[in-house]
Write a protein that holds these residues in place. Structure first.
Motif, short mmCIF file in Angstrom:
data_model
loop_
_atom_site.label_atom_id
_atom_site.label_comp_id
_atom_site.label_asym_id
_atom_site.label_seq_id
_atom_site.Cartn_x
_atom_site.Cartn_y
_atom_site.Cartn_z
N UNK A 190 0.87 -1.18 0.00
CA UNK A 190 0.00 0.00 0.00
C UNK A 190 0.91 1.22 0.00
N UNK A 191 0.31 2.38 -0.28
CA UNK A 191 1.09 3.62 -0.40
C UNK A 191 1.49 4.13 0.99
N UNK A 192 2.77 4.17 1.28
CA UNK A 192 3.18 4.64 2.61
C UNK A 192 2.83 6.11 2.85
N UNK A 193 2.62 6.84 1.76
CA UNK A 193 2.21 8.24 1.95
C UNK A 193 0.78 8.31 2.47
N UNK A 194 -0.03 7.31 2.12
CA UNK A 194 -1.42 7.27 2.61
C UNK A 194 -1.47 6.68 4.01
N UNK A 195 -0.54 5.77 4.29
CA UNK A 195 -0.52 5.10 5.60
C UNK A 195 0.85 5.26 6.24
N UNK A 196 1.19 6.46 6.69
CA UNK A 196 2.53 6.68 7.26
C UNK A 196 2.79 5.88 8.52
N UNK A 197 1.69 5.43 9.21
CA UNK A 197 1.87 4.63 10.43
C UNK A 197 1.58 3.16 10.18
N UNK A 198 1.54 2.79 8.87
CA UNK A 198 1.20 1.42 8.53
C UNK A 198 -0.30 1.24 8.49
N UNK A 199 -0.76 0.03 8.15
CA UNK A 199 -2.20 -0.22 8.00
C UNK A 199 -2.53 -1.67 8.28
N UNK A 200 -3.75 -1.83 8.78
CA UNK A 200 -4.37 -3.16 8.84
C UNK A 200 -5.15 -3.30 7.54
#
Ligand code: API
Length: 295
Positions: A190-200
């Protein structure tokens, strides 16, 4: 090469519990005195060298923990949640139910006569109530924050960014992609810019109708800081909100079938009540690992 091994802390009480197969090491620590570190949490959650768990719940008074002291008046108890890799998650739906089951079974708390039991999390205070033999938590209405894309081996899948206090990426599968066929061993892209803290990252597909539910879905999840788990409560909330939107609704009852069991979501009036089982399976004592994980 010998590794430096500090002496272990004397054995401390623990419990082991789960909610629909999402399992946790529970450490009672009312005064917040245990020297918990990411390495110690990872060691306790290790399924070969430790007790094993998807995460760890420290049971601590809100007033005794800097991350919850501001909630002390509203919620005496703080669920200090850690993922299996030693990182913190802002909230944990299955964890809250298991945490409350432990509070009840240990006598540290009881159901209030005048309303829900409040529990502090890093995402704020949640309301918890009995639901027959199960436990229900108001996780708050999930917030949809726009489109995003997840990649797993062989597939690029469109999804929705959903905030449940922790970050989620929810991908409804096209009919030609069977849920069971997804390879969730590697971390989905996934795009780290959209999920800077990571994602479930959750993947959902329609399920057979369930009596009493407006919508029924099946899901799998790759959890931040853990990997694929049998269940994710906050993820099921995110999935339920996306499934309702797909049916042109904002409110309703959604039955969510996960590999570890069923959670029932009721979204209405700004709330998302997640109901499901919570079980304490064992208690014991364990030395707090002071040594690093074996190489
Ligand atoms: N891994 C998640 C926290 C646990 C969520 C899940 N176990 C639940 O029941 O909500 C995160 O880093 O946001």
């Amino acid at each position: 090469m010998t590794r430096a091994h500090a002496p272990a802390v004397p054995p401390v009480p623990f419990a082991k519990g789960h909610g629909t197969g999402n399992d946790f090491v529970i450490l009672p620590d009312p005064d917040g005195a245990l020297p918990l570190t990411p390495a110690a949490v990872a060691a306790l959650c290790d399924r070969r060298f430790g007790i094993g768990g998807d995460g760890l719940l420290r049971v601590v008074r809100s007033a005794a923990h800097p991350d919850a002291a501001g909630h002390a008046a509203a919620a005496p108890w703080f669920m200090d949640y850690w993922n299996a890799d030693g990182s913190h998650g802002e909230t944990c739906g299955n964890g809250v139910r298991t945490f409350v089951r432990y509070l009840l079974d240990s006598g540290l708390a009881g159901w209030p006569a005048d309303g829900p039991l409040p529990v502090a999390t890093r995402a704020g205070v949640v309301a918890v109530r009995a639901d027959g033999p199960d436990i229900a938590v108001d996780m708050g209405r999930p917030r949809h924050l726009g489109p995003a894309v997840a990649t797993v081996p062989g597939h690029t899948l469109a999804g929705t960014v959903v905030d449940v206090g922790n970050p989620h990426l929810v991908c409804p599968l096209p009919p030609e992609v069977p849920l069971a066929d997804l390879d969730l061993r590697p971390l989905p892209g996934y795009d780290p810019a959209v999920f800077p803290r990571g994602a479930n990252v959750e993947f959902l597909a329609p399920a057979a109708p369930v009596p009493g539910a407006d919508v029924a879905v099946r899901m799998r999840v790759y959890e931040r800081g853990v990997g694929e788990t049998l269940s994710c409560g906050s993820g099921a909330c995110a999935v339920a909100s996306v499934a309702l939107a797909g049916a042109g609704r904002t409110d309703g009852v959604v039955a969510v079938d996960l590999p570890g069991g069923r959670l029932t979501m009721t979204l209405a009036d700004g709330s998302c009540w997640m109901s499901g089982p919570a079980v304490i399976v064992a208690t014991g004592t364990v030395p707090l690992p002071a040594a690093p994980l074996p190489a």
